[in-house]
Write a protein that holds these residues in place. Sequence first.
Motif, PDB file in Angstrom:
ATOM      1  N   GLN A  48     -36.836 -79.154   8.192  1.00 22.97           N
ATOM      2  CA  GLN A  48     -35.441 -78.724   8.283  1.00 22.97           C
ATOM      3  C   GLN A  48     -34.539 -79.889   8.678  1.00 22.97           C
ATOM      4  O   GLN A  48     -33.459 -80.069   8.123  1.00 22.97           O
ATOM      5  N   LEU A  49     -34.982 -80.704   9.617  1.00 25.46           N
ATOM      6  CA  LEU A  49     -34.182 -81.853  10.043  1.00 25.46           C
ATOM      7  C   LEU A  49     -34.033 -82.887   8.936  1.00 25.46           C
ATOM      8  O   LEU A  49     -33.026 -83.591   8.866  1.00 25.46           O
ATOM      9  N   HIS A  50     -35.024 -82.979   8.063  1.00 24.51           N
ATOM     10  CA  HIS A  50     -34.950 -83.891   6.917  1.00 24.51           C
ATOM     11  C   HIS A  50     -34.249 -83.247   5.718  1.00 24.51           C
ATOM     12  O   HIS A  50     -34.127 -83.877   4.674  1.00 24.51           O
ATOM     13  N   GLY A  51     -33.809 -81.993   5.866  1.00 23.54           N
ATOM     14  CA  GLY A  51     -33.122 -81.306   4.785  1.00 23.54           C
ATOM     15  C   GLY A  51     -34.036 -80.826   3.676  1.00 23.54           C
ATOM     16  O   GLY A  51     -33.569 -80.506   2.583  1.00 23.54           O
ATOM     17  N   ASN A  60     -27.859 -71.840  13.784  1.00 23.18           N
ATOM     18  CA  ASN A  60     -26.635 -72.444  14.295  1.00 23.18           C
ATOM     19  C   ASN A  60     -26.406 -72.054  15.746  1.00 23.18           C
ATOM     20  O   ASN A  60     -25.803 -72.795  16.505  1.00 23.18           O
ATOM     21  N   ALA A  64     -27.676 -76.361  15.915  1.00 24.50           N
ATOM     22  CA  ALA A  64     -28.070 -77.172  14.758  1.00 24.50           C
ATOM     23  C   ALA A  64     -27.100 -78.334  14.550  1.00 24.50           C
ATOM     24  O   ALA A  64     -27.524 -79.452  14.265  1.00 24.50           O
ATOM     25  N   ALA A  65     -25.814 -78.093  14.711  1.00 24.60           N
ATOM     26  CA  ALA A  65     -24.826 -79.161  14.524  1.00 24.60           C
ATOM     27  C   ALA A  65     -24.997 -80.237  15.598  1.00 24.60           C
ATOM     28  O   ALA A  65     -24.904 -81.435  15.310  1.00 24.60           O
ATOM     29  N   ASP A  68     -28.079 -82.337  14.730  1.00 27.15           N
ATOM     30  CA  ASP A  68     -27.758 -83.304  13.669  1.00 27.15           C
ATOM     31  C   ASP A  68     -26.989 -84.492  14.225  1.00 27.15           C
ATOM     32  O   ASP A  68     -27.285 -85.644  13.911  1.00 27.15           O
ATOM     33  N   HIS A  69     -25.981 -84.215  15.055  1.00 23.38           N
ATOM     34  CA  HIS A  69     -25.164 -85.286  15.638  1.00 23.38           C
ATOM     35  C   HIS A  69     -26.017 -86.208  16.514  1.00 23.38           C
ATOM     36  O   HIS A  69     -25.932 -87.436  16.402  1.00 23.38           O
ATOM     37  N   ASP A  72     -28.481 -88.390  14.557  1.00 21.44           N
ATOM     38  CA  ASP A  72     -27.770 -89.530  13.963  1.00 21.44           C
ATOM     39  C   ASP A  72     -27.380 -90.555  15.025  1.00 21.44           C
ATOM     40  O   ASP A  72     -27.581 -91.755  14.853  1.00 21.44           O
TER      41      ASP A  72
END
Length: 90
Positions: A48-51, A60, A64-65, A68-69, A72
């Motif tokens: 999931q983290l790799h899409g 969410n 999840a946002a 992702d932040h 990165d």
Amino acid sequence: MSVVSRPLGIQTNNVAEYTGLVLALREAQRLGARSIDLRLDSKLIVEQLHGLEYMPPEYNAYNAAEVDHLVDALQALIYTTEELTNECHG
């Protein structure tokens, strides 16, 4: 090294794994980490983290946002324990 924990009550394993991931990422950021290797035993979460795997909307609620932040921002390298085992024995 640092240890973080939080009671979750009765939850699914995915909720527990995402909560642990968020807590670990927040702690790494708090400690000033500039990069981090994440070694997860959940192949589903890694995908999931790799899409590569669908992330249901209810995730969410589990930041999840923010994940992702932080992934990165911390230039996180994400592995499964299976990938690491194969790499060591490969």
